[in-house]
Design a protein around this motif. Sequence first.
Motif, PDB file in Angstrom:
ATOM      1  N   GLY A  19       0.837  -1.192   0.000  1.00 21.73           N
ATOM      2  CA  GLY A  19       0.000   0.000   0.000  1.00 21.73           C
ATOM      3  C   GLY A  19       0.867   1.234   0.000  1.00 21.73           C
ATOM      4  O   GLY A  19       2.070   1.173   0.279  1.00 21.73           O
ATOM      5  N   PHE A  20       0.281   2.358  -0.306  1.00 20.60           N
ATOM      6  CA  PHE A  20       1.035   3.605  -0.343  1.00 20.60           C
ATOM      7  C   PHE A  20       1.058   4.242   1.041  1.00 20.60           C
ATOM      8  O   PHE A  20       0.028   4.307   1.724  1.00 20.60           O
ATOM      9  N   MET A  21       2.223   4.703   1.498  1.00 14.88           N
ATOM     10  CA  MET A  21       2.377   5.427   2.755  1.00 14.88           C
ATOM     11  C   MET A  21       2.846   6.834   2.446  1.00 14.88           C
ATOM     12  O   MET A  21       3.886   7.015   1.797  1.00 14.88           O
ATOM     13  N   LYS A  22       2.093   7.806   2.889  1.00  7.90           N
ATOM     14  CA  LYS A  22       2.413   9.199   2.597  1.00  7.90           C
ATOM     15  C   LYS A  22       3.451   9.710   3.595  1.00  7.90           C
ATOM     16  O   LYS A  22       3.283   9.572   4.811  1.00  7.90           O
ATOM     17  N   VAL A  23       4.516  10.271   3.078  1.00  5.62           N
ATOM     18  CA  VAL A  23       5.544  10.856   3.939  1.00  5.62           C
ATOM     19  C   VAL A  23       5.095  12.266   4.299  1.00  5.62           C
ATOM     20  O   VAL A  23       5.066  13.160   3.451  1.00  5.62           O
ATOM     21  N   LEU A  24       4.718  12.454   5.570  1.00  4.74           N
ATOM     22  CA  LEU A  24       4.155  13.735   5.989  1.00  4.74           C
ATOM     23  C   LEU A  24       5.230  14.775   6.256  1.00  4.74           C
ATOM     24  O   LEU A  24       5.066  15.944   5.953  1.00  4.74           O
ATOM     25  N   LYS A  25       6.333  14.336   6.856  1.00  8.39           N
ATOM     26  CA  LYS A  25       7.379  15.286   7.228  1.00  8.39           C
ATOM     27  C   LYS A  25       8.537  15.165   6.244  1.00  8.39           C
ATOM     28  O   LYS A  25       9.422  14.322   6.406  1.00  8.39           O
ATOM     29  N   THR A  26       8.492  15.990   5.224  1.00 11.67           N
ATOM     30  CA  THR A  26       9.521  15.963   4.195  1.00 11.67           C
ATOM     31  C   THR A  26      10.708  16.808   4.609  1.00 11.67           C
ATOM     32  O   THR A  26      10.707  17.445   5.674  1.00 11.67           O
ATOM     33  N   SER A  27      11.720  16.857   3.751  1.00 11.46           N
ATOM     34  CA  SER A  27      12.892  17.669   4.051  1.00 11.46           C
ATOM     35  C   SER A  27      12.542  19.147   4.110  1.00 11.46           C
ATOM     36  O   SER A  27      13.124  19.913   4.892  1.00 11.46           O
ATOM     37  N   ALA A  28      11.529  19.558   3.313  1.00 12.00           N
ATOM     38  CA  ALA A  28      11.106  20.957   3.356  1.00 12.00           C
ATOM     39  C   ALA A  28      10.507  21.307   4.711  1.00 12.00           C
ATOM     40  O   ALA A  28      10.686  22.417   5.216  1.00 12.00           O
ATOM     41  N   TYR A  29       9.802  20.338   5.325  1.00 12.92           N
ATOM     42  CA  TYR A  29       9.219  20.569   6.658  1.00 12.92           C
ATOM     43  C   TYR A  29      10.326  20.812   7.680  1.00 12.92           C
ATOM     44  O   TYR A  29      10.274  21.753   8.471  1.00 12.92           O
ATOM     45  N   HIS A  30      11.341  19.961   7.662  1.00  9.99           N
ATOM     46  CA  HIS A  30      12.406  20.078   8.664  1.00  9.99           C
ATOM     47  C   HIS A  30      13.241  21.332   8.442  1.00  9.99           C
ATOM     48  O   HIS A  30      13.778  21.901   9.391  1.00  9.99           O
ATOM     49  N   LYS A  31      13.374  21.783   7.206  1.00  7.96           N
ATOM     50  CA  LYS A  31      14.124  23.010   6.945  1.00  7.96           C
ATOM     51  C   LYS A  31      13.446  24.221   7.552  1.00  7.96           C
ATOM     52  O   LYS A  31      14.100  25.157   8.000  1.00  7.96           O
ATOM     53  N   ARG A  32      12.128  24.199   7.567  1.00 12.66           N
ATOM     54  CA  ARG A  32      11.363  25.363   8.032  1.00 12.66           C
ATOM     55  C   ARG A  32      10.890  25.235   9.478  1.00 12.66           C
ATOM     56  O   ARG A  32      10.180  26.097   9.977  1.00 12.66           O
ATOM     57  N   TYR A  33      11.244  24.135  10.129  1.00 13.72           N
ATOM     58  CA  TYR A  33      10.770  23.917  11.499  1.00 13.72           C
ATOM     59  C   TYR A  33      11.432  24.906  12.451  1.00 13.72           C
ATOM     60  O   TYR A  33      12.649  25.098  12.423  1.00 13.72           O
ATOM     61  N   GLN A  34      10.630  25.548  13.293  1.00 21.56           N
ATOM     62  CA  GLN A  34      11.151  26.506  14.273  1.00 21.56           C
ATOM     63  C   GLN A  34      10.908  25.972  15.681  1.00 21.56           C
ATOM     64  O   GLN A  34       9.767  25.662  16.036  1.00 21.56           O
ATOM     65  N   VAL A  35      11.968  25.873  16.460  1.00 25.24           N
ATOM     66  CA  VAL A  35      11.861  25.329  17.811  1.00 25.24           C
ATOM     67  C   VAL A  35      11.146  26.334  18.707  1.00 25.24           C
ATOM     68  O   VAL A  35      11.412  27.536  18.654  1.00 25.24           O
ATOM     69  N   LYS A  36      10.229  25.850  19.542  1.00 27.04           N
ATOM     70  CA  LYS A  36       9.501  26.726  20.452  1.00 27.04           C
ATOM     71  C   LYS A  36      10.398  27.147  21.608  1.00 27.04           C
ATOM     72  O   LYS A  36      11.450  26.558  21.842  1.00 27.04           O
TER      73      LYS A  36
END
Length: 326
Positions: A22-39
């Motif tokens: 079955g297909f598994m969607k990758v939710l957290k791509t490299s673009a997500y981690h590049k833009r992630y800001q720590v609280k």
Amino acid sequence: VVLVLVLDHHASTETLDPGTMGFMKVLKTSAYHKRYQVKYRRRREGKTDYQARRRMVIQDKNKYNSPKYRLVVRITNKDVICQIVYAKITGDVTLCSAYSHELPKYGCEVGLTNYAACYATGLLCARRLLKKLELDEDYEGCTEPDGEMFLVEQEGEARPFTCVLDVGLVRTTTGHRVFGALKGAVDGGLNIPHSEKRFPGYDREGKEYDAEVHKKYIFGGHVAEYMELLEEEDPDRYQTQFAKFIEKDLEGDQLEEMYEKVHAAIREDPAHEPTEKQDSYEQVNQQTPKTYEERKATVQAKKNAMRAALEAADDDDDDDDDEDED
């Protein structure tokens, strides 16, 4: 083998799992981690509500460097903390503080975290601050607490000391102890905007406020009622739960008089007396450190004891099975 299918440049990455096909969607791509800001750290630790803090701290620009004061109330398992705090860019600055572990000096040696103790701690913080600012004679507050709504009014040239209540992360339910500290600070002479809707005795459905109920809480009446009830219904639990009260020969009908004396003593001398510091303190739970071999032997002894217990349990099960077959 993992197959990666890219539909177009707008589509997200999907993978094909050989096990489930079955297909598994990758939710957290490299673009997500590049833009992630720590609280913020205290947000990650769950200690600070920054939305509430921003509203309490931000000051109007036309007021320049005028500090915005907060009455910070925190309640732990064994203590009540009341502080007058204002914020600076480098961090918060404490102007005055009071703790419930100071109350034994004024005659309250037990029940240092109940509603009455919170009221007394708030009163102590207010009187100590006003004495420090030389406003204690102009603003005496409510000298005879009766539970009624009381707001400080300006007397003379000096305006009353104004601050807002900072409760942190607690749920502001009706009758919460933080409002006991608020009431004590207001009766002590501080100007804190509030209403009676969160005090004990307020009926939300009828929209009525019973000041007598609040007065009962201020003088520990609810504790006295529970002491009498528990002594009649469960004497053993009473001996355990109120052991400190019994040790001090305190009964329920003596609490109101005790708190009246505490309030009078606080008003008479609210100044803080620093304790004598020692060069070194004896450890409370002093333990000699074990060597590596001793620690290893202790672990092995625990394993042997566990193994013996399991073998004994297996032997008991075998004996039971043999008896059932017979």
